[in-house]
Design a protein around this motif. Structure first.
Motif, short mmCIF file in Angstrom:
data_model
loop_
_atom_site.label_atom_id
_atom_site.label_comp_id
_atom_site.label_asym_id
_atom_site.label_seq_id
_atom_site.Cartn_x
_atom_site.Cartn_y
_atom_site.Cartn_z
N PHE A 336 -113.68 12.70 74.32
CA PHE A 336 -112.42 13.12 73.70
C PHE A 336 -112.56 13.21 72.18
CE2 PHE A 336 -112.09 8.51 73.83
CZ PHE A 336 -111.58 8.18 72.58
N GLU A 337 -113.46 12.43 71.60
CA GLU A 337 -113.67 12.52 70.15
C GLU A 337 -114.28 13.87 69.78
OE1 GLU A 337 -116.09 9.04 69.68
OE2 GLU A 337 -114.39 7.84 68.96
N GLY A 338 -115.24 14.33 70.59
CA GLY A 338 -115.82 15.65 70.35
C GLY A 338 -114.81 16.76 70.55
N MET A 339 -113.96 16.59 71.55
CA MET A 339 -112.91 17.59 71.80
C MET A 339 -111.96 17.65 70.60
SD MET A 339 -112.08 16.96 75.84
CE MET A 339 -113.41 16.86 77.04
N ALA A 340 -111.62 16.50 70.06
CA ALA A 340 -110.74 16.46 68.89
C ALA A 340 -111.42 17.14 67.70
CB ALA A 340 -110.40 15.02 68.55
N GLU A 341 -112.70 16.89 67.51
CA GLU A 341 -113.45 17.50 66.42
C GLU A 341 -113.44 19.03 66.53
OE1 GLU A 341 -118.16 17.76 65.23
OE2 GLU A 341 -117.38 15.82 65.90
N ASP A 342 -113.66 19.53 67.75
CA ASP A 342 -113.64 20.99 67.96
C ASP A 342 -112.26 21.57 67.71
OD1 ASP A 342 -116.33 21.02 68.66
OD2 ASP A 342 -115.92 20.79 70.80
N ALA A 343 -111.23 20.86 68.17
CA ALA A 343 -109.86 21.34 67.98
C ALA A 343 -109.51 21.41 66.50
CB ALA A 343 -108.88 20.41 68.71
N ILE A 344 -109.86 20.38 65.75
CA ILE A 344 -109.58 20.36 64.30
C ILE A 344 -110.30 21.51 63.60
CG2 ILE A 344 -109.95 19.04 62.18
CD1 ILE A 344 -109.59 16.50 64.00
N LYS A 345 -111.54 21.76 64.03
CA LYS A 345 -112.31 22.86 63.45
C LYS A 345 -111.58 24.19 63.61
CE LYS A 345 -116.78 25.23 63.92
NZ LYS A 345 -118.10 25.23 64.64
N LEU A 346 -111.03 24.44 64.78
CA LEU A 346 -110.30 25.68 65.03
C LEU A 346 -108.97 25.72 64.30
CD1 LEU A 346 -110.93 26.32 68.85
CD2 LEU A 346 -111.54 27.85 66.99
N LEU A 347 -108.23 24.63 64.37
CA LEU A 347 -106.90 24.61 63.78
C LEU A 347 -106.92 24.73 62.26
CD1 LEU A 347 -105.28 21.80 65.98
CD2 LEU A 347 -104.82 24.26 66.10
N GLN A 348 -108.03 24.33 61.64
CA GLN A 348 -108.12 24.41 60.19
C GLN A 348 -108.76 25.71 59.69
OE1 GLN A 348 -110.21 20.75 59.12
NE2 GLN A 348 -108.26 19.67 58.79
N ASP A 349 -109.13 26.59 60.61
CA ASP A 349 -109.76 27.86 60.23
C ASP A 349 -109.00 29.02 60.86
OD1 ASP A 349 -111.42 30.08 59.81
OD2 ASP A 349 -113.25 28.91 60.03
N PRO A 350 -108.02 29.59 60.15
CA PRO A 350 -107.18 30.66 60.72
C PRO A 350 -107.97 31.85 61.24
CG PRO A 350 -106.26 29.85 58.66
CD PRO A 350 -107.61 29.24 58.79
N GLU A 351 -109.02 32.26 60.55
CA GLU A 351 -109.79 33.41 60.98
C GLU A 351 -110.58 33.11 62.26
OE1 GLU A 351 -109.75 36.56 59.93
OE2 GLU A 351 -108.05 35.85 58.73
N LEU A 352 -111.12 31.90 62.33
CA LEU A 352 -111.90 31.53 63.51
C LEU A 352 -111.01 31.44 64.75
CD1 LEU A 352 -114.66 30.70 64.62
CD2 LEU A 352 -114.07 28.31 64.10
N ILE A 353 -109.85 30.81 64.61
CA ILE A 353 -108.97 30.68 65.77
C ILE A 353 -108.42 32.05 66.19
CG2 ILE A 353 -106.74 30.25 64.61
CD1 ILE A 353 -106.28 28.04 66.69
#
Length: 387
Positions: A336-353
């Motif tokens: 779940f920690e890795g899942m959270a890390e991936d989610a934060i990565k997407l949520l903080q990058d508008p172009e990537l998401i």
């Protein structure tokens, strides 16, 4: 002298569908298959103990036959299997069905086989199709009290399908199967699941511009919803968010208590069972599915059709749907920690998401209902020709 029988592809069939009438994946797929076939002109007969959850609209080609239980002091449990078999026999003969299609092997494959043998004594020969959905093979079916009956029923079906390559492989791994299993993937109806503008709805859920994460399931242990909450706790510390937990089941009281202990009860919305889940997915930024066992991942596919990227485990058939680094991210079960890390990565990058959202829709299009239904029709017709 050679006699060939040709079934005209334009001829409509009468198809009996036996399923669980619940919000679970097998019931949803069975109902959507039936409704899709009805729209193409086939006559569909659902046989189960209550009206299927997704069967919400009237259609002149759709019929529902309710199976009634029987109360008698001798029976500690109502003999539903016997009642369902008798009802299925009655519908086959009265409605002159062409095909029986049972979803979820336990106990439906056995019931289908017995009904098939009963009507054969009355001069009616009807093919039996069994669709395997997941826990009927990977969990419940391997219980020694069910195993021999499940194996026998699969082998006696005229055709067997599985909703993913993973599930097909697992079936051959755990059972002695002497026939082919055809993979016909789960699917999505894009007339229903699509991105729609729900700005006012989003504002009501996240009035301060919070990101919205969603999870849909039947709230069983296998879904690992506690990992959803743990991951959300880490995500919310970095990106202010709301979590929509859609569905219900035995784990809900424990999950509600967990959210209170973490101080997240105002951030997590337990929404219960929802008929219009697509309206909730339409406002989600990410969908989380950390299951420890998932034969396909239909909930993830529904989110992808609504242009929602997926944060998931790599369990079962999920990697056949969610493509790593393209439509979302995959992590080992329990990470779940890795899942959270991936989610934060997407949520903080508008172009990537934004790119992942577009990729999710494109991937989901390959599972369009219009691509899947002809595979079932072809299978049915091949069995009718073979009679």
């Amino acid at each position: 002298f050679v006699c060939s029988i040709v079934i005209d592809k334009r001829i409509n069939m009468k198809i009996g569908i036996v399923c669980y009438p619940t919000f679970g994946g097998s019931g949803v797929v069975a109902t959507e298959v039936g409704m899709g076939l009805a729209k193409k002109g086939h006559q569909i007969h659902f046989i189960t103990y209550k009206r299927p959850a997704r069967l919400t609209h009237f259609d002149t080609n759709v019929f529902y036959h309710e199976v009634s239980g029987y109360d008698y002091p001798l029976f500690e449990f109502k003999p539903y299997d016997t009642a369902l078999t008798s009802k299925l026999v009655d519908v086959i003969l009265r409605e002159e069905l062409d095909i029986i299609h049972v979803h979820y092997a336990i106990p439906h494959a056995t019931i289908g086989y017995i009904a098939q043998q009963i009507v054969a004594t009355k001069g009616k020969h009807i093919p039996l199709v069994t669709t395997l959905h997941g826990t009927d093979i990977t969990l419940v079916g391997q219980d020694r009290s069910f195993f021999p009956v499940v194996e026998f029923s699969i082998n006696r079906s005229n055709a067997v399908t599985a909703v993913s390559q993973h599930l097909k492989d697992e079936t051959f791994k755990h059972f002695n199967i002497d026939r082919d299993i055809k993979v016909i993937y789960n699917f999505i109806d894009f007339n229903r699941f699509k991105k729609i503008e729900k700005g006012h709805f989003r504002k009501a859920i996240a009035p301060n511009g919070e990101k919205i994460l969603a999870h849909t399931s039947n709230f069983r242990k296998v879904k690992r919803i506690d990992d959803v909450i743990r991951a959300f706790d880490l995500i919310d510390r970095k990106v202010s968010s709301k979590l929509l937990l859609i569905g219900d089941g035995p784990e809900r009281p424990l999950l509600e208590e967990m959210s209170r202990k973490l101080g997240l009860d105002e951030k997590i919305l337990f929404l219960g069972k929802q008929g219009a889940v697509e309206e909730l997915l339409a406002i989600a930024d990410l969908f989380i599915i950390p299951s420890e066992n998932e034969s396909f991942g239909l909930a993830a596919l529904e989110a992808m059709a609504c242009e929602v990227p997926i944060i998931s485990s790599n369990a079962g058939g999920i990697p056949e749907v969610n493509i790593q680094g393209v439509t979302g991210f995959l992590r080992p079960i329990g990470d779940f920690e890795g899942m959270a890390e991936d989610a934060i990565k997407l949520l903080q990058d508008p172009e990537l998401i934004k790119q992942f959202s577009a990729n999710a829709k494109e991937r989901a299009l390959t599972f369009n209902l219009d691509n899947i239904l002809p595979q079932y029709e072809e299978l049915y017709r091949s069995l009718l020709v073979a009679q």
